[in-house]
Design an enzyme around this catalytic site. Structure first.
Site, PDB file in Angstrom:
ATOM      1  N   HIS A 118      45.340 -47.961 -44.760  1.00  6.13           N
ATOM      2  CA  HIS A 118      44.494 -48.638 -43.782  1.00  6.13           C
ATOM      3  C   HIS A 118      43.392 -47.674 -43.366  1.00  6.13           C
ATOM      4  O   HIS A 118      43.605 -46.465 -43.270  1.00  6.13           O
ATOM      5  CB  HIS A 118      45.323 -49.034 -42.557  1.00  6.13           C
ATOM      6  CG  HIS A 118      44.502 -49.244 -41.307  1.00  6.13           C
ATOM      7  ND1 HIS A 118      44.414 -48.288 -40.307  1.00  6.13           N
ATOM      8  CD2 HIS A 118      43.728 -50.282 -40.907  1.00  6.13           C
ATOM      9  CE1 HIS A 118      43.627 -48.736 -39.348  1.00  6.13           C
ATOM     10  NE2 HIS A 118      43.209 -49.939 -39.681  1.00  6.13           N
TER      11      HIS A 118
ATOM     12  N   ASN B  34      39.544 -47.753 -40.773  1.00  4.91           N
ATOM     13  CA  ASN B  34      38.467 -48.466 -40.098  1.00  4.91           C
ATOM     14  C   ASN B  34      37.550 -47.461 -39.422  1.00  4.91           C
ATOM     15  O   ASN B  34      37.978 -46.374 -39.019  1.00  4.91           O
ATOM     16  CB  ASN B  34      39.002 -49.504 -39.107  1.00  4.91           C
ATOM     17  CG  ASN B  34      39.531 -48.873 -37.834  1.00  4.91           C
ATOM     18  OD1 ASN B  34      38.781 -48.616 -36.895  1.00  4.91           O
ATOM     19  ND2 ASN B  34      40.828 -48.618 -37.800  1.00  4.91           N
ATOM     20  N   VAL B  35      36.286 -47.833 -39.331  1.00  5.90           N
ATOM     21  CA  VAL B  35      35.284 -47.066 -38.593  1.00  5.90           C
ATOM     22  C   VAL B  35      34.409 -48.064 -37.852  1.00  5.90           C
ATOM     23  O   VAL B  35      34.100 -49.138 -38.381  1.00  5.90           O
ATOM     24  CB  VAL B  35      34.432 -46.165 -39.515  1.00  5.90           C
ATOM     25  CG1 VAL B  35      35.234 -44.964 -39.992  1.00  5.90           C
ATOM     26  CG2 VAL B  35      33.898 -46.934 -40.719  1.00  5.90           C
ATOM     27  N   ARG B  36      33.983 -47.715 -36.635  1.00  5.76           N
ATOM     28  CA  ARG B  36      33.315 -48.720 -35.811  1.00  5.76           C
ATOM     29  C   ARG B  36      32.418 -48.075 -34.752  1.00  5.76           C
ATOM     30  O   ARG B  36      32.634 -46.934 -34.325  1.00  5.76           O
ATOM     31  CB  ARG B  36      34.351 -49.603 -35.120  1.00  5.76           C
ATOM     32  CG  ARG B  36      35.319 -48.826 -34.252  1.00  5.76           C
ATOM     33  CD  ARG B  36      36.486 -49.671 -33.775  1.00  5.76           C
ATOM     34  NE  ARG B  36      37.418 -48.893 -32.963  1.00  5.76           N
ATOM     35  CZ  ARG B  36      38.421 -48.197 -33.461  1.00  5.76           C
ATOM     36  NH1 ARG B  36      38.665 -48.206 -34.770  1.00  5.76           N
ATOM     37  NH2 ARG B  36      39.221 -47.497 -32.673  1.00  5.76           N
TER      38      ARG B  36
ATOM     39  N   HIS C 128      46.787 -35.558 -45.808  1.00  5.32           N
ATOM     40  CA  HIS C 128      46.406 -34.833 -44.597  1.00  5.32           C
ATOM     41  C   HIS C 128      45.400 -33.722 -44.887  1.00  5.32           C
ATOM     42  O   HIS C 128      44.601 -33.382 -43.998  1.00  5.32           O
ATOM     43  CB  HIS C 128      47.652 -34.309 -43.887  1.00  5.32           C
ATOM     44  CG  HIS C 128      48.311 -35.348 -43.039  1.00  5.32           C
ATOM     45  ND1 HIS C 128      47.969 -35.546 -41.722  1.00  5.32           N
ATOM     46  CD2 HIS C 128      49.247 -36.282 -43.338  1.00  5.32           C
ATOM     47  CE1 HIS C 128      48.683 -36.551 -41.233  1.00  5.32           C
ATOM     48  NE2 HIS C 128      49.464 -37.011 -42.193  1.00  5.32           N
TER      49      HIS C 128
ATOM     50  N   GLY D 176      37.379 -64.369 -29.950  1.00  2.61           N
ATOM     51  CA  GLY D 176      37.093 -65.546 -30.757  1.00  2.61           C
ATOM     52  C   GLY D 176      36.549 -65.213 -32.126  1.00  2.61           C
ATOM     53  O   GLY D 176      35.753 -65.970 -32.685  1.00  2.61           O
ATOM     54  N   GLY D 177      36.983 -64.088 -32.678  1.00  5.17           N
ATOM     55  CA  GLY D 177      36.553 -63.709 -34.018  1.00  5.17           C
ATOM     56  C   GLY D 177      37.118 -64.635 -35.083  1.00  5.17           C
ATOM     57  O   GLY D 177      37.940 -65.515 -34.807  1.00  5.17           O
TER      58      GLY D 177
END
Length: 310
Positions: free
Chosen positions: A112, A114-116, A151, A264-265
């Site tokens: 997994h 994610n970047v945001r 790691h 509400g995505g």
């Protein structure tokens, strides 16, 4: 302290995120060697939208989803203000890339990343922004070689930003990816960071880029090492059972899932992280001395993997 940003800066982040989605999809297709991603374009009623890409029934990956989204809203949901009550009532812009990969072979871990970027806006105040993200690894059959290499890549992503960054965000990952109701880690961890703005916009953005760019560097070699390991019904059955833990975490604890549903995505895009097949069993425990038990005793607990690999 955070510094001001403008529409050009936000557009630059969006462009980079879309490029990251393209690069990761191309890399995963190369690793699979057979299946291709299918794309759905979608919009949100309040503003924004995204590109959801899903690969299914590949030679290596049973399912992989890589999502880009850029959403706007008039009011921050409880998932975003619970830890920052001073932002209640603000509108928001949120953009990012999130992905989950579920391999066929039980010896290849699920991964997994994610970047945001998040921007909280108000008419009479400067925008408040922060970056977040990370990546983590969820094996079904543990190999120290894989955990150590994973790691090391996480450390390499952090190294240009300070000697203590990896340790801090490795710890945050260990603390976040925990199934509290079972007292169990989700996997062997990696990196997790949020609310990052104290370095200023340019450096914070550069760190997010480094994390995003190191995901495939970390995951690709693990896939290549384990993709052809022979396995049978026992291993497959255990993989499906352990996938149940992944579902539990994503539906109960994952901030991104909760935020997406509260704002509400697009439901199909939010839940693309769930595996296509999964099992639960009542009160099951692994056989003593088995490889399945070793996952629990040796891998599903926080460890200093770099020390092991030294």
């Amino acid at each position: 302290m955070s510094d001001r940003i403008d529409d050009d800066a936000i557009a630059g982040v969006e462009q980079w995120l879309k490029g990251l989605q393209d690069r990761i999809c191309a890399g995963l297709e190369g690793l699979d060697g057979q299946a291709r991603f299918q794309e759905d374009l979608w919009t949100r009623a309040e503003g924004g939208g995204g590109r959801t890409r899903v690969l299914t029934q590949g030679a290596v990956f049973e399912q992989a989803g890589v999502n880009f989204s850029h959403g706007r809203g008039s009011t921050l949901p409880p998932a975003a203000t619970a830890r920052r009550p001073e932002l209640v009532g603000r509108g928001f812009r949120a953009m990012g890339v999130s992905l989950v990969v579920h391999p066929r072979n039980p010896y290849v871990p699920t991964s997994h990343a994610n970047v945001r970027l998040f921007v909280a806006e108000a008419p009479d105040a400067a925008p408040v922004w922060w970056f977040g993200g990370g990546f983590d690894l969820t094996p079904y059959y543990g190999f120290e070689e894989d955990a150590v290499a994973w790691h090391r890549s996480a450390r390499d992503a952090c190294a240009p930003f300070g000697p203590d960054v990896y340790a801090r965000y490795k710890q945050w990952c260990d603390d976040y990816f925990v199934l509290k109701h079972r007292g169990e880690q989700r996997g062997v961890g990696g990196l997790f960071f949020d609310d990052l703005n104290e370095w200023g916009f340019a450096r914070s953005f550069a760190f997010m880029q480094s994390v995003g760019d190191h995901y495939l560097k970390a995951y690709g070699p693990v896939v290549e090492r384990r993709r052809d390991v022979p396995h049978g019904e026992r291993e497959r059955d255990f993989q499906l059972y352990r996938r149940g833990r992944y579902v539990e975490f994503n539906l109960v604890y994952d901030r991104g899932t909760v935020f997406g549903l509260q704002t509400g995505g697009r439901t199909e895009s939010i839940l693309m992280s769930l595996p296509p097949l999964v099992k639960w069993r009542y009160a099951w425990t692994p056989e003593p001395g088995s490889a399945e038990e070793k996952l629990y005793t040796d891998f599903l607990r926080p460890r200093d993997w770099l020390e092991i690999g030294a």
